[in-house]
Design a protein around this motif. Structure first.
Motif, PDB file in Angstrom:
ATOM      1  N   GLY A  42      67.700  36.912  28.357  1.00  0.00           N
ATOM      2  CA  GLY A  42      69.104  37.114  28.049  1.00  0.00           C
ATOM      3  C   GLY A  42      70.075  36.229  28.804  1.00  0.00           C
ATOM      4  O   GLY A  42      71.290  36.396  28.695  1.00  0.00           O
ATOM      5  N   LYS A  43      69.533  35.279  29.574  1.00  0.00           N
ATOM      6  CA  LYS A  43      70.395  34.406  30.355  1.00  0.00           C
ATOM      7  C   LYS A  43      70.150  32.950  29.995  1.00  0.00           C
ATOM      8  O   LYS A  43      69.125  32.599  29.425  1.00  0.00           O
ATOM      9  CB  LYS A  43      70.153  34.614  31.848  1.00  0.00           C
ATOM     10  CG  LYS A  43      70.543  35.996  32.346  1.00  0.00           C
ATOM     11  CD  LYS A  43      70.441  36.077  33.854  1.00  0.00           C
ATOM     12  CE  LYS A  43      70.913  37.427  34.371  1.00  0.00           C
ATOM     13  NZ  LYS A  43      70.844  37.503  35.867  1.00  0.00           N
ATOM     14  N   GLN A  44      71.113  32.099  30.376  1.00  0.00           N
ATOM     15  CA  GLN A  44      70.952  30.679  30.139  1.00  0.00           C
ATOM     16  C   GLN A  44      69.996  30.069  31.167  1.00  0.00           C
ATOM     17  O   GLN A  44      69.839  30.589  32.277  1.00  0.00           O
ATOM     18  CB  GLN A  44      72.317  29.982  30.226  1.00  0.00           C
ATOM     19  CG  GLN A  44      73.247  30.315  29.068  1.00  0.00           C
ATOM     20  CD  GLN A  44      74.501  29.463  29.081  1.00  0.00           C
ATOM     21  OE1 GLN A  44      74.966  29.034  30.134  1.00  0.00           O
ATOM     22  NE2 GLN A  44      75.057  29.197  27.908  1.00  0.00           N
ATOM     23  N   ARG A  45      69.395  28.961  30.768  1.00  0.00           N
ATOM     24  CA  ARG A  45      68.542  28.238  31.699  1.00  0.00           C
ATOM     25  C   ARG A  45      69.399  27.688  32.831  1.00  0.00           C
ATOM     26  O   ARG A  45      70.498  27.181  32.596  1.00  0.00           O
ATOM     27  CB  ARG A  45      67.816  27.098  30.975  1.00  0.00           C
ATOM     28  CG  ARG A  45      66.711  26.453  31.785  1.00  0.00           C
ATOM     29  CD  ARG A  45      65.916  25.450  30.959  1.00  0.00           C
ATOM     30  NE  ARG A  45      65.227  26.107  29.854  1.00  0.00           N
ATOM     31  CZ  ARG A  45      64.322  25.472  29.089  1.00  0.00           C
ATOM     32  NH1 ARG A  45      64.024  24.204  29.326  1.00  0.00           N
ATOM     33  NH2 ARG A  45      63.733  26.115  28.095  1.00  0.00           N
ATOM     34  N   THR A  90      62.746  36.762  38.746  1.00  0.00           N
ATOM     35  CA  THR A  90      61.922  36.887  37.552  1.00  0.00           C
ATOM     36  C   THR A  90      62.481  36.014  36.440  1.00  0.00           C
ATOM     37  O   THR A  90      63.657  36.124  36.078  1.00  0.00           O
ATOM     38  CB  THR A  90      61.866  38.350  37.092  1.00  0.00           C
ATOM     39  OG1 THR A  90      61.192  39.132  38.079  1.00  0.00           O
ATOM     40  CG2 THR A  90      61.132  38.480  35.760  1.00  0.00           C
ATOM     41  N   ALA A  91      61.645  35.132  35.906  1.00  0.00           N
ATOM     42  CA  ALA A  91      62.082  34.189  34.875  1.00  0.00           C
ATOM     43  C   ALA A  91      60.897  33.329  34.443  1.00  0.00           C
ATOM     44  O   ALA A  91      59.840  33.357  35.078  1.00  0.00           O
ATOM     45  CB  ALA A  91      63.200  33.285  35.401  1.00  0.00           C
ATOM     46  N   VAL A  92      61.119  32.583  33.392  1.00  0.00           N
ATOM     47  CA  VAL A  92      60.195  31.503  33.047  1.00  0.00           C
ATOM     48  C   VAL A  92      60.689  30.257  33.770  1.00  0.00           C
ATOM     49  O   VAL A  92      61.875  29.907  33.664  1.00  0.00           O
ATOM     50  CB  VAL A  92      60.128  31.265  31.538  1.00  0.00           C
ATOM     51  CG1 VAL A  92      59.202  30.092  31.218  1.00  0.00           C
ATOM     52  CG2 VAL A  92      59.660  32.518  30.808  1.00  0.00           C
ATOM     53  N   TYR A  93      59.798  29.622  34.498  1.00  0.00           N
ATOM     54  CA  TYR A  93      60.146  28.436  35.279  1.00  0.00           C
ATOM     55  C   TYR A  93      59.647  27.186  34.558  1.00  0.00           C
ATOM     56  O   TYR A  93      58.477  27.112  34.165  1.00  0.00           O
ATOM     57  CB  TYR A  93      59.538  28.535  36.677  1.00  0.00           C
ATOM     58  CG  TYR A  93      60.280  29.496  37.560  1.00  0.00           C
ATOM     59  CD1 TYR A  93      60.225  30.863  37.340  1.00  0.00           C
ATOM     60  CD2 TYR A  93      61.080  29.041  38.613  1.00  0.00           C
ATOM     61  CE1 TYR A  93      60.936  31.759  38.132  1.00  0.00           C
ATOM     62  CE2 TYR A  93      61.787  29.924  39.413  1.00  0.00           C
ATOM     63  CZ  TYR A  93      61.714  31.276  39.169  1.00  0.00           C
ATOM     64  OH  TYR A  93      62.423  32.152  39.957  1.00  0.00           O
TER      65      TYR A  93
END
Length: 115
Positions: A42-45, A90-93
């Motif tokens: 739900g957030k921008q890169r 927590t995120a996709v890196y």
């Protein structure tokens, strides 16, 4: 065309550590800028950290003092050492390389910080 492959993501408890790797398909010696970005649901890169060919480094305020970016030109690999991990990490890196020929991205590796 540079191909980038990230690895090292996973599930870790708050306060834990992970080391991400970004392996390039060719020499990174002349790549003037490499970086790690991340995207949470739900957030921008967002930019996490970058490193230049001269070894200059810059970090997002949210990770300063906890994350360390490095590159090993002999192994064609960039790293992100992540310590004192928080839930909000927590995120996709994603690994990113900016060259004279273009802007290249890896497929991403998931990092989940959870108790």
């Amino acid at each position: 065309q540079v191909q980038l492959v990230e690895s090292g993501g996973g599930l870790v408890q708050p306060g834990g550590s992970l080391r991400l790797s970004c392996a390039a398909s060719e020499s990174i010696f002349s790549i003037f800028l490499m970086a790690w970005h991340r995207q949470a649901p739900g957030k921008q890169r967002e930019l996490v950290a970058l490193i230049t060919s001269a070894g200059g480094r810059n970090y997002a305020d949210s990770v300063k003092g906890r994350f360390t970016i490095s590159r090993d030109n002999a192994k064609n690999t960039m790293y992100l050492q992540m310590n004192s991990l928080k839930f909000e990490d927590t995120a996709v890196y994603y690994c990113n390389a900016k060259t004279g020929a273009g802007d290249y991205w890896g497929q991403g590796t998931q990092v989940t910080v959870s108790s």
